[in-house]
Design an enzyme around this catalytic site. Sequence first.
Site, short mmCIF file in Angstrom:
data_model
loop_
_atom_site.label_atom_id
_atom_site.label_comp_id
_atom_site.label_asym_id
_atom_site.label_seq_id
_atom_site.Cartn_x
_atom_site.Cartn_y
_atom_site.Cartn_z
N GLY A 189 0.66 -1.09 -0.07
CA GLY A 189 -0.17 -0.10 0.00
C GLY A 189 0.91 1.14 0.06
O GLY A 189 2.00 1.29 -0.03
N GLU A 190 0.07 2.42 -0.08
CA GLU A 190 0.86 3.55 -0.02
C GLU A 190 0.24 4.14 1.28
O GLU A 190 -0.83 4.78 1.41
CB GLU A 190 0.52 4.23 -1.25
CG GLU A 190 1.59 3.68 -2.30
CD GLU A 190 0.82 4.05 -3.80
OE1 GLU A 190 -0.22 4.47 -3.94
OE2 GLU A 190 1.37 3.52 -4.78
N TYR A 245 3.12 8.67 4.31
CA TYR A 245 4.55 9.24 4.16
C TYR A 245 5.30 8.55 3.06
O TYR A 245 6.25 8.66 2.84
CB TYR A 245 5.25 9.11 5.56
CG TYR A 245 4.63 9.69 6.60
CD1 TYR A 245 4.68 11.25 6.75
CD2 TYR A 245 3.50 9.21 7.59
CE1 TYR A 245 3.97 11.84 7.83
CE2 TYR A 245 3.17 9.92 8.46
CZ TYR A 245 3.15 11.27 8.59
OH TYR A 245 2.67 11.79 9.62
N GLY A 246 4.77 7.43 2.57
CA GLY A 246 5.67 6.41 1.69
C GLY A 246 4.92 5.25 1.36
O GLY A 246 3.74 4.92 1.84
N LYS A 289 7.94 0.67 6.38
CA LYS A 289 7.23 2.04 5.63
C LYS A 289 8.46 2.60 5.43
O LYS A 289 9.43 3.05 6.13
CB LYS A 289 6.42 2.68 6.76
CG LYS A 289 5.27 1.91 7.21
CD LYS A 289 4.35 2.91 8.09
CE LYS A 289 3.19 1.77 8.21
NZ LYS A 289 1.77 2.87 8.73
N ASP A 342 -3.84 12.13 13.54
CA ASP A 342 -4.37 11.74 12.04
C ASP A 342 -5.13 10.34 12.16
O ASP A 342 -4.92 9.38 11.27
CB ASP A 342 -3.21 11.49 11.00
CG ASP A 342 -3.66 11.71 9.52
OD1 ASP A 342 -4.55 12.12 9.26
OD2 ASP A 342 -3.06 10.94 8.67
#
Length: 303
Positions: free
Chosen positions: A11-12, A15-16, A33, A128
Amino acid sequence: MEDYVKIEKIGEGTYGVVYKGRHKSTGQVVAMKKIRLESEEEGVPSTAVREVSLLQELKHPNVVRLLDVLMQESRLYLIFEFLSMDLKKYLDSIPSGQYMDPMLVKSYLYQILEGIYFCHRRRVLHRDLKPQNLLIDNKGVIKLADFGLSRAFGVPVRVYTHEVVTLWYRAPEVLLGSPRYSTPVDVWSTGTIFAELATKKPLFHGDSEIDQLFRIFRTLGTPNNDVWPDVESLPDYKSTFPKWKGGSLSSMVKNLDKNGLDLLAKMLIYNPPKRISAREAMTHPYFDDLDKSTLPAACINGV
């Protein structure tokens, strides 16, 4: 990095890119990550490395464990425990016309609050929270991912893929530009997630900051200094905001009982110091019939 092998991209994140990986000698499956930072040229700021290294101390059954922090060619890799499913995917997988079992809603919410309370006690904010970074296993456990990363790296406006970071779970004090905010921002986000657990639909799904605010105002009423002292002096508050009365929360969240709605309303109080805390929320009557001894944190809480 030579200790780990990448298996596949999964996945994305904010942050990256996130990869599924494996530790070569132990065989442990992990999530890797790769952090992409705005100021790529200068490499990774040492403050970010310091901040993120502190997160390795956050050890709780409802917080995704940060196992390692690695540097490779001025790229930062964060190695986390691996869970295969996030809450958004799970909610999307529930067939149309069906809903999550009310007891599972209760259990998930309680566990989310456990994880938040643990981090808040240690002065770590999330900032978040959203269904995409709540990870679940097949035993009824839910864990919070990415706790503390916002302090190390900031909360970007756009993901590195230029997809806009969702505003749906963001607290009104953040949306109104408050320069100082604290632990209540995570409680607000958890409240909006609570409603989504019950209904499968985002409670406030705005497509811009102003649309997001107006959706909140239409449901809960437009705040003023009477209900939220000094709100009218926040940077992005406008005296020209339409004055909605609100009062439609219960009609939007039909699947919650009286206690559930009462707790939700307390999590969505405008004035941050008056908003219920994670710890207070855990003692709310809504949870009276939840068997807490079966939850993953029971052993550390002495339940």
